[in-house]
Design an enzyme around this catalytic site. Structure first.
Site, PDB file in Angstrom:
ATOM      1  N   ASP A   1      -0.093 -25.475  27.052  1.00 31.17           N
ATOM      2  CA  ASP A   1       0.577 -24.594  26.087  1.00 31.17           C
ATOM      3  C   ASP A   1       1.499 -25.442  25.215  1.00 31.17           C
ATOM      4  O   ASP A   1       1.567 -26.668  25.371  1.00 31.17           O
ATOM      5  CB  ASP A   1       1.355 -23.474  26.813  1.00 31.17           C
TER       6      ASP A   1
ATOM      7  N   HIS B   1      -1.162 -22.193  20.442  1.00 32.21           N
ATOM      8  CA  HIS B   1      -0.421 -22.622  21.632  1.00 32.21           C
ATOM      9  C   HIS B   1      -0.774 -24.063  22.021  1.00 32.21           C
ATOM     10  O   HIS B   1      -0.986 -24.370  23.193  1.00 32.21           O
ATOM     11  CB  HIS B   1      -0.698 -21.679  22.812  1.00 32.21           C
TER      12      HIS B   1
ATOM     13  N   GLU C   1      -2.902 -15.570  19.901  1.00 30.09           N
ATOM     14  CA  GLU C   1      -1.737 -15.873  19.071  1.00 30.09           C
ATOM     15  C   GLU C   1      -1.894 -17.165  18.262  1.00 30.09           C
ATOM     16  O   GLU C   1      -1.104 -18.090  18.404  1.00 30.09           O
ATOM     17  CB  GLU C   1      -0.475 -15.953  19.958  1.00 30.09           C
TER      18      GLU C   1
HETATM   19  C1  TNX Z   1       2.074 -13.506  25.168  1.00 31.25           C
HETATM   20  S1  TNX Z   1      -0.423 -12.992  26.801  1.00 31.25           S
HETATM   21  C2  TNX Z   1       1.401 -14.680  25.400  1.00 31.25           C
HETATM   22  C3  TNX Z   1       2.050 -15.768  26.154  1.00 31.25           C
HETATM   23  C4  TNX Z   1       3.476 -15.430  26.483  1.00 31.25           C
HETATM   24  C5  TNX Z   1       3.561 -13.997  26.938  1.00 31.25           C
HETATM   25  C6  TNX Z   1       4.904 -13.570  27.404  1.00 31.25           C
HETATM   26  C7  TNX Z   1      -0.849 -14.091  25.862  1.00 31.25           C
HETATM   27  C8  TNX Z   1      -2.257 -14.245  25.784  1.00 31.25           C
HETATM   28  N1  TNX Z   1       0.063 -14.815  25.154  1.00 31.25           N
HETATM   29  O1  TNX Z   1       1.956 -16.970  25.456  1.00 31.25           O
HETATM   30  O2  TNX Z   1       3.927 -16.297  27.471  1.00 31.25           O
HETATM   31  O3  TNX Z   1       3.162 -13.152  25.860  1.00 31.25           O
HETATM   32  O4  TNX Z   1       4.880 -12.314  28.011  1.00 31.25           O
END
Ligand code: TNX
Length: 554
Positions: free
Chosen positions: A207, A280, A344
């Site tokens: 990440d 990420h 994301e």
């Molecule tokens: C969303 S769930 C994210 C993570 C974060 C999390 C915190 C997801 C696929 N991505 O990168 O850690 O929310 O709740």
């Protein structure tokens, strides 16, 4: 109709004990999580003694693991070495374990305990192992202590259990990037999954804030990408951010990773590695800036959230990089799935990047969403060429799903519903039920968490099968998973506090059909199992388990 397993069991023990004298049914008699599908208490007890043998019908590596798990459970508190042998039947005082195709479900089993012997039937070695986990929860909590207890006698209530899981995928996730946990703690986490009949550990290994898996061909990933210069203090949304000024980092060597995979394997748990892309990925960019759209330099993330710098989808070097990473990952992890993230991923760099724009034009893509889809499809064909399948977060639906992809639905269940309608496999892990990094009770007085409110009762209430789907479409819902993201969780104690007992509610959600779930009954069983968790030194949460907001605002 809802079952009330604990109460039914207590009544049945009472009825049976009316006819029997001198029989002590252990107090923890029928507190089993996840609850078995059906259970009938019979008269009497089975006592483990020196004459016990564990006889296995077809002794191979896997059935041996299941049988030895039972032998060890008995050995720890009593010191008795119970032999595991091959054979076709068991004598008095012994245990017979057999693979039997009459048991319909792959991981299902039947368990018959009589005062004379124990007979376990299962279709697979995993089923035998789950029967052993049931036996474990029927034995006194002292068995967990791993030290001999003078004078202890291990007995089980005579009973008949028929059991099978409702879903084939029952998982827990752990983010080791935002914070890392020692190998020993990961093993303890895996133990808890196994005890509750979960079969998958989803290991989030890369990440923005840290790259945690050794890749021999790309040493910068762990030299540079595994360390951040400092970490934000308090909630990341409190601006301006304050930092602790302390370097943080580390990684798992391939040897340690193999150790964890083998450990999980010995508990019939598959480890799914997650390598995040194209978002990420700051830790990767800090190590190899050439795979970004802009020049860099980049720094491993020191705060939480979503970052604009992502892997460049226009450069060929990016794909070579990922293929080099995945080649080693695929060699390491024996399971069929590789999780490629996909969540994301902001598109602002791609919008301005000439190479990304050229790729969009050359490939005839409509926009950056389709470029993300191109990216994932290309990775999928590489992964498929190595005989594996990809899983991605539900963003991989945007711009079109890769042909064989399994979708992990996290932003609610909508992504899962859409994927099932497209005949793609789905794992349900929606934030509002399955995010165990969210507060589990009113935030006041709790350690800082990312936000949200997901009490045990809420977790337990989740039905992985959406009503919107037809029976045919529901077949694509493989199961359920709880996620533990660790931005605000930095110690093993805190990890256990957040994960348990909510993970046990996930386990039961994955194991029994929704119509049989009963939260009050679950709570009663949890109460009994607490002495076992204490014996295991598990720092589980002991506060309010009910959804008090639900009661407050009906
Ligand atoms: C969303 S769930 C994210 C993570 C974060 C999390 C915190 C997801 C696929 N991505 O990168 O850690 O929310 O709740």
């Amino acid at each position: 109709m809802k079952t009330n397993l604990l109460i039914t069991a207590i009544i049945m023990i009472f009825i049976s004990s009316c006819n029997v004298t001198n029989v002590t049914i252990p107090e923890n008699a029928m507190a089993i999580i996840p609850a078995p599908l059906s259970m009938t208490i019979q008269k009497g007890n089975f006592l483990f003694s020196e004459k016990c043998r564990i006889v296995v019908s077809a002794l191979d590596d896997d059935t041996k693991v299941a049988a030895e798990t039972l032998a060890l459970l008995i050995k720890n508190p009593t010191g008795m070495e119970i032999p595991v042998i091959e054979g076709t039947k068991a004598g008095r005082g012994s245990v017979f374990m057999t693979l039997d195709t009459a048991v319909k479900t792959n991981e299902g089993y039947t368990l018959r305990i009589t005062p004379k012997k124990i007979i376990v039937r299962a279709r697979t070695a995993a089923g035998l192992f789950y029967a052993v986990q049931t036996i474990r929860q029927l034995l006194p909590p002292d068995v967990e202590k791993e030290s001999v207890i003078e004078g202890i006698q291990l007995s089980l209530p005579a009973c008949d259990i028929v059991d099978e899981p409702a879903f084939t995928y029952r998982g827990m996730h752990l983010d080791v990037c935002r914070h890392m946990f020692p190998v020993e703690e990961i093993k303890k986490y895996i133990d808890m999954l196994a005890m509750h009949k979960m079969n998958t550990f989803h290991w989030h290994l890369t990440d923005d804030q840290g790259w945690r898996i050794e890749i021999k061909k790309l040493p910068e990933l762990t030299k540079t990408g595994a360390y951040r210069k400092e970490t934000v203090v308090g909630h990341a949304r409190n601006k301006p951010n304050i930092f602790d000024g302390e370097a943080y980092g580390g990684f798992y060597t391939q040897e340690q990773i193999r150790e964890i995979i083998d450990y999980a394997g010995s508990k019939f748990i598959t480890v799914i590695p997650e390598i995040e892309m194209p978002g990420h990925s700051l830790a990767a960019l800090a190590s190899y800036p050439d795979i970004a759209c802009t020049k860099g330099p980049f720094e491993v993330g020191t705060t939480w959230g979503v970052f604009s710098d992502v892997l460049c989808a226009g450069k060929e070097e990016t794909f070579t990089f990922i293929q080099d990473v995945l080649t080693e990952v695929i060699d390491l992890f024996p399971g069929k799935y590789i999780h490629i993230g996909g969540d994301e991923c902001p598109k602002i760099r791609w919008e301005k990047c000439p190479l990304c724009q050229k790729r969009i034009k050359d490939e005839g893509l409509a926009d950056e969403n389709e470029l993300q889809s191109y990216f994932i499809r290309r990775i999928e064909s590489f992964v498929t060429s190595k005989g594996k399948k990809i899983i991605g977060w539900d963003e991989i639906l945007e711009g079109g799903l890769a042909p064989e992809a399994t979708v992990m639905s996290w932003r609610g269940t909508e992504g899962g519903i859409a994927a099932a309608r497209q005949k793609h496999d789905v794992i349900m892990t929606p934030t509002s039920f399955a995010y165990l990094d969210y507060y589990q009770t009113e935030p006041a007085g709790q350690p800082l968490a990312i936000g949200g409110y997901v009490p045990l009762e809420k977790v337990y209430s989740f039905n992985p099968l959406p009503e919107e789907l037809t029976a045919e479409e529901r077949k694509y819902i493989l199961g359920v998973q709880g996620n533990v993201w660790t931005e605000y969780i930095s110690t093993p104690e805190h990890l256990e506090y957040m994960a348990f007992p909510r993970a046990f509610a996930i386990a039961e959600t994955g194991w029994i059909p929704d119509r049989l779930k009963d939260f009050d009954d679950f709570l009663a069983r949890l109460e009994v199992l607490k002495t076992r968790y204490e014996a295991l030194n598990l720092n589980y949460f002991k506060g309010e388990y009910r959804d008090t907001r639900k009661t407050a605002n009906p």
